[in-house]
Design a protein around this motif. Sequence first.
Motif, short mmCIF file in Angstrom:
data_model
loop_
_atom_site.label_atom_id
_atom_site.label_comp_id
_atom_site.label_asym_id
_atom_site.label_seq_id
_atom_site.Cartn_x
_atom_site.Cartn_y
_atom_site.Cartn_z
N CYS A 179 37.90 41.53 53.00
CA CYS A 179 37.32 42.84 53.30
C CYS A 179 35.94 42.70 53.93
CB CYS A 179 37.25 43.69 52.05
SG CYS A 179 36.27 42.96 50.77
N THR A 206 29.26 38.79 40.68
CA THR A 206 29.76 37.67 41.48
C THR A 206 30.89 38.24 42.32
OG1 THR A 206 31.40 37.03 39.82
CG2 THR A 206 29.25 35.94 39.70
N ASP A 207 31.19 37.56 43.42
CA ASP A 207 32.28 38.03 44.28
C ASP A 207 33.57 37.37 43.84
OD1 ASP A 207 30.57 39.60 45.68
OD2 ASP A 207 30.41 38.28 47.42
N PRO A 208 34.64 38.16 43.70
CA PRO A 208 35.90 37.56 43.21
C PRO A 208 36.59 36.68 44.24
CG PRO A 208 36.18 39.92 43.67
CD PRO A 208 34.73 39.62 43.88
N SER A 274 33.97 39.34 52.95
CA SER A 274 34.42 38.52 51.81
C SER A 274 35.89 38.17 51.96
CB SER A 274 34.25 39.29 50.49
OG SER A 274 32.93 39.74 50.35
C1 LIG Z 1 30.51 46.45 41.61
C2 LIG Z 1 31.56 45.90 42.16
C3 LIG Z 1 31.98 46.16 43.57
C4 LIG Z 1 33.00 45.08 43.81
C5 LIG Z 1 33.67 45.00 42.49
C6 LIG Z 1 32.48 44.92 41.53
O1 LIG Z 1 32.78 45.24 40.21
C7 LIG Z 1 31.91 43.47 41.62
C8 LIG Z 1 32.25 42.79 42.96
C9 LIG Z 1 32.22 43.76 44.13
C10 LIG Z 1 32.92 43.21 45.35
C11 LIG Z 1 32.01 42.41 46.26
C12 LIG Z 1 32.83 41.87 47.44
C13 LIG Z 1 33.69 42.94 48.08
O2 LIG Z 1 32.86 43.81 48.81
C14 LIG Z 1 34.45 43.78 47.00
C15 LIG Z 1 35.42 44.76 47.65
C16 LIG Z 1 35.09 42.87 46.03
O3 LIG Z 1 36.22 42.52 45.99
O4 LIG Z 1 34.14 42.52 45.05
C17 LIG Z 1 33.44 44.42 46.09
C18 LIG Z 1 33.97 45.28 44.97
C19 LIG Z 1 34.14 46.73 45.40
O5 LIG Z 1 33.39 47.28 46.20
O6 LIG Z 1 35.08 47.36 44.86
#
Ligand SMILES: C=C1C[C@]23C[C@@]1(O)CC[C@H]2[C@@]12CC[C@H](O)[C@@](C)(C(=O)O1)[C@H]2[C@@H]3C(=O)O
Length: 275
Positions: A179, A206-208, A274
């Motif tokens: 994304c 953290t980023d998943p 990401s």
């Molecule tokens: C606060 C958050 C947004 C996120 C999910 C989370 O709980 C922690 C990771 C965030 C993130 C960061 C990378 C991407 O932009 C994203 C889509 C992802 O997979 O992890 C976002 C999440 C989000 O915006 O839903």
Amino acid sequence: MVVLSQNGRQQLPLIKACKPNYGFTGIPVIDMTSPHAKAHMVEACEEFGFFKLVNHGVPMEFMSRLEDEGIKFFSLPQSEKDLAGPPQPFGYGNRRIGPNGDVGWIEYLLLSTNPDSISQICSSISPENPEIFGSAVVDYVSSVKNMTYEVLEMIAEGLNIEPRNVLSRLLKDEESDSCFRVNHYPPCPELEALRGRVLVGFGEHTDPQIISVLRSNNTNGLEICLKDGTWVSVPPDQDSFFINVGDSLQNFSPRIQTNGFLCFSPYLVSSPVSW
Ligand SMILES: C=C1C[C@]23C[C@@]1(O)CC[C@H]2[C@@]12CC[C@H](O)[C@@](C)(C(=O)O1)[C@H]2[C@@H]3C(=O)O
Ligand SMILES: O=C(O)CCC(=O)C(=O)O
């Protein structure tokens, strides 16, 4: 004086504030064209889970065009931006981030990196000029993708994981859930003066994914967490990218560490991708 909408007033107590920690100069800088790049990347992933990338090959023109289009979008009246939201999961979002109820002083566009999906959503983001906005995003994302394939192949080689494309092929997969976000952290000087701290835009997380590639306009705001738990500010850089190791990359090698990071800056416009 700041007059907040009812919606804004309800959310404000939930939005955290913090004191930035400037002055850290230890972020590893990796020159992608250097013969030592692979080894340096692995060292940086082990020590910081984060590094700055220079000589990355993404044309500056793509970065500037995307930034200009992002700024144009976020300058639209709220009612027009709302037409591109709420994010489901893609689209325009404001203060509410992600599905877990997190909030921050941020507005953003969350998009898929798939060119067809980008073209579709662009008619609601930029009804007057969907092609201009769409081509800025597609050019930027496809160029950053190519750079990221190379980065992951270098990391795999540096870690002696075979085959060389073991990580990059996950990104190349059509089903990849990669994304792209364009984040805007609006200025809020009066509120910050009130609290004596800056409001947090995107809270600690953290980023998943496998890897995140970040870029911002030349503004402070990003902090990372060091191994000893200290949070330090990442000095901004207009031309470079920052690479953040995601939780999934850590699963490929115990040598690699993932990283907590947060973003709090007013005025910042950033464009992380990401995978
Ligand atoms: C606060 C958050 C947004 C996120 C999910 C989370 O709980 C922690 C990771 C965030 C993130 C960061 C990378 C991407 O932009 C994203 C889509 C992802 O997979 O992890 C976002 C999440 C989000 O915006 O839903
Ligand atoms: O806006 C930024 O640079 C940080 C964004 C971020 O943390 C993310 O997308 O995971």
